[in-house]
Design a protein around this motif. Structure first.
Motif, PDB file in Angstrom:
ATOM      1  N   UNK A   1       0.837  -1.205   0.000  1.00 19.18           N
ATOM      2  CA  UNK A   1       0.000   0.000   0.000  1.00 19.18           C
ATOM      3  C   UNK A   1       0.875   1.261   0.000  1.00 19.18           C
TER       4      UNK A   1
ATOM      5  N   UNK B   1      -7.369   2.499 -15.304  1.00 22.18           N
ATOM      6  CA  UNK B   1      -6.570   3.006 -14.194  1.00 22.18           C
ATOM      7  C   UNK B   1      -6.916   4.465 -13.938  1.00 22.18           C
ATOM      8  N   UNK B   2      -7.103   5.194 -14.971  1.00 20.58           N
ATOM      9  CA  UNK B   2      -7.399   6.610 -14.859  1.00 20.58           C
ATOM     10  C   UNK B   2      -7.914   7.078 -16.210  1.00 20.58           C
ATOM     11  N   UNK B   3      -8.605   8.171 -16.195  1.00 18.38           N
ATOM     12  CA  UNK B   3      -9.065   8.714 -17.467  1.00 18.38           C
ATOM     13  C   UNK B   3      -7.843   9.264 -18.172  1.00 18.38           C
TER      14      UNK B   3
ATOM     15  N   UNK C   1       2.439   1.675  -3.380  1.00 18.82           N
ATOM     16  CA  UNK C   1       1.513   2.155  -4.399  1.00 18.82           C
ATOM     17  C   UNK C   1       1.083   3.591  -4.138  1.00 18.82           C
TER      18      UNK C   1
ATOM     19  N   UNK D   1      -6.345  -2.546  -6.873  1.00 14.91           N
ATOM     20  CA  UNK D   1      -7.083  -2.704  -5.617  1.00 14.91           C
ATOM     21  C   UNK D   1      -7.557  -4.139  -5.415  1.00 14.91           C
TER      22      UNK D   1
ATOM     23  N   UNK E   1      -9.433  -2.951 -16.486  1.00 18.97           N
ATOM     24  CA  UNK E   1      -9.913  -1.874 -15.629  1.00 18.97           C
ATOM     25  C   UNK E   1      -9.218  -0.561 -15.984  1.00 18.97           C
TER      26      UNK E   1
ATOM     27  N   UNK F   1     -10.296  -6.754  -3.337  1.00 18.72           N
ATOM     28  CA  UNK F   1     -11.637  -6.394  -3.814  1.00 18.72           C
ATOM     29  C   UNK F   1     -12.128  -7.463  -4.765  1.00 18.72           C
ATOM     30  N   UNK F   2     -13.392  -7.684  -4.737  1.00 20.86           N
ATOM     31  CA  UNK F   2     -13.960  -8.655  -5.665  1.00 20.86           C
ATOM     32  C   UNK F   2     -13.919  -8.053  -7.053  1.00 20.86           C
ATOM     33  N   UNK F   3     -13.283  -8.743  -7.953  1.00 16.80           N
ATOM     34  CA  UNK F   3     -13.261  -8.243  -9.329  1.00 16.80           C
ATOM     35  C   UNK F   3     -13.156  -9.416 -10.275  1.00 16.80           C
TER      36      UNK F   3
ATOM     37  N   UNK G   1     -12.283  -7.438 -15.540  1.00 17.96           N
ATOM     38  CA  UNK G   1     -12.158  -6.128 -14.887  1.00 17.96           C
ATOM     39  C   UNK G   1     -10.716  -5.875 -14.459  1.00 17.96           C
TER      40      UNK G   1
ATOM     41  N   UNK H   1      -4.445  -5.497  -3.987  1.00 16.64           N
ATOM     42  CA  UNK H   1      -4.060  -4.776  -2.778  1.00 16.64           C
ATOM     43  C   UNK H   1      -5.026  -5.019  -1.623  1.00 16.64           C
ATOM     44  N   UNK H   2      -6.308  -4.918  -1.916  1.00 13.16           N
ATOM     45  CA  UNK H   2      -7.303  -5.020  -0.845  1.00 13.16           C
ATOM     46  C   UNK H   2      -8.204  -6.235  -0.992  1.00 13.16           C
TER      47      UNK H   2
ATOM     48  N   UNK I   1       5.389   5.336 -11.474  1.00 12.16           N
ATOM     49  CA  UNK I   1       4.609   4.478 -12.377  1.00 12.16           C
ATOM     50  C   UNK I   1       4.862   3.011 -12.048  1.00 12.16           C
TER      51      UNK I   1
END
Lengths: 767, 266
Positions: free
Chosen positions: A300, A487-489, A303, A469, A485, A475-477, A481, A472-473, A308
């Protein structure tokens, strides 16, 4: 904490630092420190190999002592080149055997000097020979002679002798490769001056040196033919003396020794060992530096730093390669020491023993293996949230990686151009061929390039996954995804995504182009051209477009779909039409550099292709082979890839890197023609610069299409041009005036583009 | 300095959607210490992760110094310091090596980083164990190292997620001193903690988070007037009752008087 600090800490300037080499080095050093200080690594790295190899060495020595004792009964294979020769030899051997038996029945009558060649004491059966007899060689037909009599006690009993017919001209090869133990080249001696009933033959015995089986076969055949000759002389001597013929024998024998093909434990086993060594070394650091970060709780914080992901991953990648290589080197050292200590050196590596060349080759292959596996393992472990999870991902992969290693044990598998781009298998086969001194430089280059490319792609994938994430956490994905996924616009793609896209495009295009080349002949030239165009559009155009849409990128920015000043168009036209002489001269540099892979057969096949194209309308040819590739390649290389690269590095580096990939792409996709690298990379630099300067794809497309078109039309109208005296001999320099004109056009075109974009470029720089 | 607007995050778990943060909005200025308070599972950590850019919000945005976390994550990260009770450290690196490594990650030039390290060593009294490996230092020392690490690049914004969890009284006091120090430096601080008494003393403003929603927000005086409670603890209990998060049977059990034999009477 100290209360009331006397002075507030100074504020270092906060900045986002892009990847510099020094910083990358510091990242690597940190990762190495972290890994090498761990006692578990040291145990795996330094203590295990000497222990393991010593034990293996003892076991192997024991095995050799028992396994390589001569077997009691052996089968001998004797090869000839024709059915006629086979029949003759079989009858000679049968007659010789009969004579031998009768002689054994009357020991006192044994002729002196015949069949008395004692076998060398303690002769051993060449293990390679045994292996080869069992395999399918070039033999076309085989028959079994009568059971052979028992040999003297010092040599193994000959269980049976098989005479096989070998393809004409392959006798020596068959002996060298161990498919047969003895080659007998029976040729008739001239009949001139001899009676019809006397047809002498010349028998050349071809056998392997240092092969007990081969020597046994020579002894077997020689003994019988000697008896035959002796019998002939006994029976015909009075007649010969009476007729005053020179004393001749029915079968004159000569011997030729050939060097046995080194069967190489080196060529077959070392690739397997290399895989094991590099993978073993890479597994622990790969897990520790990815899944371990999460388990320690440092992921964490890592990140949360403005670095990058690809930068972080490159640091980890270099660390994993280093540890992997260290492990492999320690393993190799332990192995070499064990081999020397146990005296197995000559047995395993042949008469030359373990040479520096073998070690150098081994180390080079280690680097290649480590580069690949480190990236793949990092990509896999980036998915994992714990050590345990990472291990469960890696075990199947390690088992899978062993499979190609086993392939090296099959000598029949030919290292082809298609296999040269199949991951792992290509390196294994290259290793095999390299150790047998039969490596093809073109295939070797393709292997190295494609392997490094796959490594880059795996790193790109790792950078996409590492620290997300979901990892890292927890998360259900879903997998989709996780991979796609956003990352950013962003306006332009990431380097990781671009590398991933290229990793898909290269093999897909290579395979489809090869399949088209193989099956396209049935389609007819027109349809073949249309399919080629459609393939180009699909692979280079639609695939990057689909990826960009899935990533939600801004298409005009990603693919640089901007209008540009009108001056750029005539400048592009000028460059496009006049670049080819320079590209051609650069291509000739390959001769000087010794980078030639075009064989005469390939040149002839290109000539045939050109002739077939002359039946096609020039417009269709231009559309399919000039305009379509120009648009699609620019779309991918100067659109998607260059946009991604300029996002993370300076424009100069981005242009150079994209040009190198552009060159490599043309090597891989044009039947691995190394000659295409330099001219394509040169064009890549020009096209990259134009695209960066104009911020638009259109001038580049114009240049690319005009260049392709010019080259194509020159080939298309070659006969007409030659008739007008404008012809030019292949592989010779162009007239100096042409080169000067081309250089002047390059300078003028570049100046026009520079001038046309001067204002917009300056305002962009100021921004 | 920190602007959070309509921030929303949903997680999917076993086919069900959980609303972790629900349209959260607040802002923090320079030199202000904002306490994000709430029970476990209120969404405090998720909010901090979205501010850092480690999690992508489903709706809304968080921005730092004008840069949105979802759009310019690297710009945001370069302006943030992060201290968390769960922050790991690299066991095989020395304290010095780790601090310099993080300075490098944040783009602090090597010479400036060394000078900064000296300042922070003096500030946090790290001298005794600066060259020891992180794996052998105590929990309190570890927390000091983590706080120093977050300051290596002198960020204008500091996020502290449960910074006192697992610390003893002395260790917690160092954290409180740290927050005071940051306030003096003009750093915008967001702290999530369950040490309500200390939070009440340290923070300028508070956001009371419950089930992902900002239940109350303001200075202590504003909260007191709105909730008719004197302390944050009372406000919290009120929040619990509203949210129905208490265990009634347990509450009843502990509030019933004991009889002479030590048995509950109720």
């Amino acid at each position: 904490m100290v209360d009331n600090p006397a002075a507030p800490p100074s504020s270092p300037r906060v900045r986002i630092v892009r990847g510099t080499m020094a910083r990358l080095l510091r990242l690597c050093l940190k990762e190495l420190r972290e890994t090498l200080r761990d006692r578990r690594t040291i145990v795996t790295l330094l203590l295990m190999p000497p222990l393991l190899y010593s034990l293996l060495g003892i076991a192997f020595q024991k095995f050799i002592m028992t396994a390589f004792d001569p077997p009691d009964r052996v089968e001998l294979r004797i090869g000839v080149e024709s059915d006629e020769a086979k029949a003759s030899l079989e009858s000679f051997l049968a007659e010789g055997t009969r004579l031998l038996r009768s002689q054994q029945d009357q020991p006192a009558a044994e002729p002196s000097g015949l069949g008395t060649a004692d076998p060398s004491p303690g002769a051993r059966v060449d293990p390679a020979g045994n292996a080869s007899v069992a395999s399918n060689g070039p033999a076309q037909e085989q028959t079994q002679t009568e059971d052979a009599p028992q040999e003297q006690s010092a040599v193994p009993e000959v269980r049976r002798v098989v005479v096989v017919v070998v393809r004409p001209g392959y006798l020596e090869t068959a002996v060298r490769d161990g498919f047969i133990d003895l080659g007998v080249n029976l040729t008739p001696v001239s009949q001139a001056g001899r009676p019809n009933w006397f047809r002498p033959l010349h028998g050349e015995f071809i056998y392997r040196t240092t092969s007990a089986l081969s020597e046994a076969a020579v002894r077997y055949a020689e003994e019988r033919l000697d008896l035959l000759n002796h019998d002939f002389v006994q029976r015909r001597l009075p007649t010969m003396l009476r007729l005053r013929w020179p004393l001749e024998l029915p079968v004159e024998m000569t011997h030729r020794r050939v060097r046995a093909k080194p069967v190489s434990v080196v060529g077959t086993l070392i690739p397997l060992i290399l895989i094991l060594m590099t993978v073993t070394g890479a597994v622990y650091p790969a897990i520790d530096l990815t899944a371990g970060e999460r388990e320690r709780g440092t992921l964490e914080t890592l990140m949360a730093a403005p670095v990058p992901r690809l930068g972080l991953l490159v640091g980890k990648y270099v660390a994993v390669i280093t540890v992997s290589l260290l492990t492999a080197v320690v393993n190799l050292g332990a192995m070499v020491l064990t081999i020397i200590a146990t005296g197995l050196e000559e047995m395993l590596f042949g008469p030359g023993g373990l040479s520096f060349a073998i070690l150098a080759k081994t180390f080079s292959l280690m680097v290649l293996f480590a580069s690949f596996f480190a990236a793949v393992l990092l990509a896999l472990t980036s998915f994992a949230r714990s050590f345990k999870e990472a291990q469960s991902y890696l075990i199947p992969i390690i088992l899978l990686a062993l499979f190609p290693g086993v392939l090296a044990l099959t000598p029949e598998l030919v290292f082809s151009r298609l296999l040269a781009i199949v991951p792992v298998i290509n390196v294994v086969l290259l290793a095999r061929d390299l150790f047998q001194d039969v490596a093809d430089p073109v295939l070797a280059t393709a292997t190295v390039l494609s392997t490094l490319f796959y490594a880059l792609a795996a790193l790109g994938l790792a950078a996409r996954i590492f620290g997300t994430d979901a990892v890292l956490y927890g998360s259900q994905a879903t997998w989709s995804e996780l991979l796609w996924r956003r990352q950013r616009v962003s306006e332009v793609p990431t380097v990781a995504a671009a590398l991933l896209c290229l990793a898909v495009v290269f093999p897909v295009y290579f395979v489809s182009a090869n399949l088209l080349g193989r099956w396209g002949a049935n389609l007819g030239t027109h349809l073949q051209l249309l399919v080629a165009g459609a393939t180009t559009v699909t692979v280079f155009g639609l695939l990057p477009l689909a990826v960009a849409i899935l990533q939600g990128l801004k298409l005009p920015d990603t693919f640089r779909l901007r209008r540009t000043g009108w001056v750029c168009l005539p400048a592009g036209l000028l460059l496009g039409v006049t670049l080819w002489p320079l590209a051609y001269e650069i291509c000739l540099l390959n001769q000087w550099l010794g980078m030639l892979s075009f064989g005469q057969d390939l040149i002839e096949s290109v000539d045939r292709q050109l002739k077939s194209w002359r039946g096609v309308h020039a417009g269709l040819l231009l559309g399919a082979l000039a305009v379509c590739p120009a648009i699609c390649e620019e779309w991918l290389f100067r659109g998607y890839l260059l946009s991604a690269l300029t996002r993370v590095t300076s424009s100069t580096r981005a242009i150079l890197f994209s040009a190198i990939l552009f060159g490599a792409f043309h090597v891989v996709t044009s039947v691995l023609a190394l000659e295409r690298f330099l001219p394509s990379a040169f064009l890549g630099v020009v096209l990259g610069w134009v695209c960066w300067r104009t911020r638009s794809l259109f001038p580049g497309i114009l240049i690319h299409a005009c260049h392709n078109g010019a080259v194509l039309l020159i080939a298309y109208y070659q006969p007409e041009l030659q008739r007008r005296g404008w012809g030019h001999e292949d592989r010779t320099h162009l007239p100096l005036a042409w080169i000067v004109c081309a250089l002047a056009s390059l300078l003028l075109g570049s100046w026009m583009i520079w001038f046309a974009t001067k204002r917009s470029h300056a305002s962009r720089e100021n921004k | 300095m920190i602007q959070v607007s309509n921030l929303t995050k949903r997680f999917r778990s076993s086919g069900q959607e959980v609303l972790a943060v629900d349209r959260l909005s607040f802002s923090i200025d320079r030199g202000e210490v904002y306490g994000l308070l709430g029970p476990n599972g209120a969404g405090k950590t998720t909010t901090i992760r979205m501010i850092v850019g480690l999690l992508q919000p489903d709706e809304g945005y968080a921005s730092v110094d004008g840069f949105r976390s979802s759009d310019d994550a690297e710009e945001v990260k370069s302006r943030l310091g992060l201290v968390s009770a769960n922050d790991g450290i690299y066991p095989w690196l020395t304290v010095r090596e780790m601090l310099l490594f993080f300075a490098d990650l944040y783009g602090v030039a090597p010479a400036a980083a060394r000078s900064r390290l000296e300042e922070l060593v003096a500030l946090f009294d790290l001298g005794d164990y600066l060259n020891r490996r992180c794996s052998v230092i105590s929990t309190g020392q570890r927390q000091r190292v983590i706080m120093a690490r977050a300051l290596m690049h002198a960020p204008p914004v500091m996020l502290l997620d449960e910074p006192t969890r697992g610390l003893d009284v002395v260790g917690s006091q160092v954290v409180f001193d740290y927050i005071q120090y940051l306030r003096k430096q003009g750093v915008a601080v967001l702290v999530s903690t369950h040490r309500l008494d200390e939070a009440q003393r340290l923070c300028n403003r508070f956001g009371l988070l419950h089930q992902g929603r900002l239940w109350q927000e303001g200075t202590l005086a504003e909260l007191q007037s709105r909730t008719a409670s004197n302390t944050l603890v009372e406000m919290f209990m009120q929040l619990f009752r509203v949210g129905g998060n208490t265990a009634p049977a347990l509450t009843q059990a502990v509030t019933d008087p004991l009889d002479t034999s030590g048995q509950r009477t109720g």
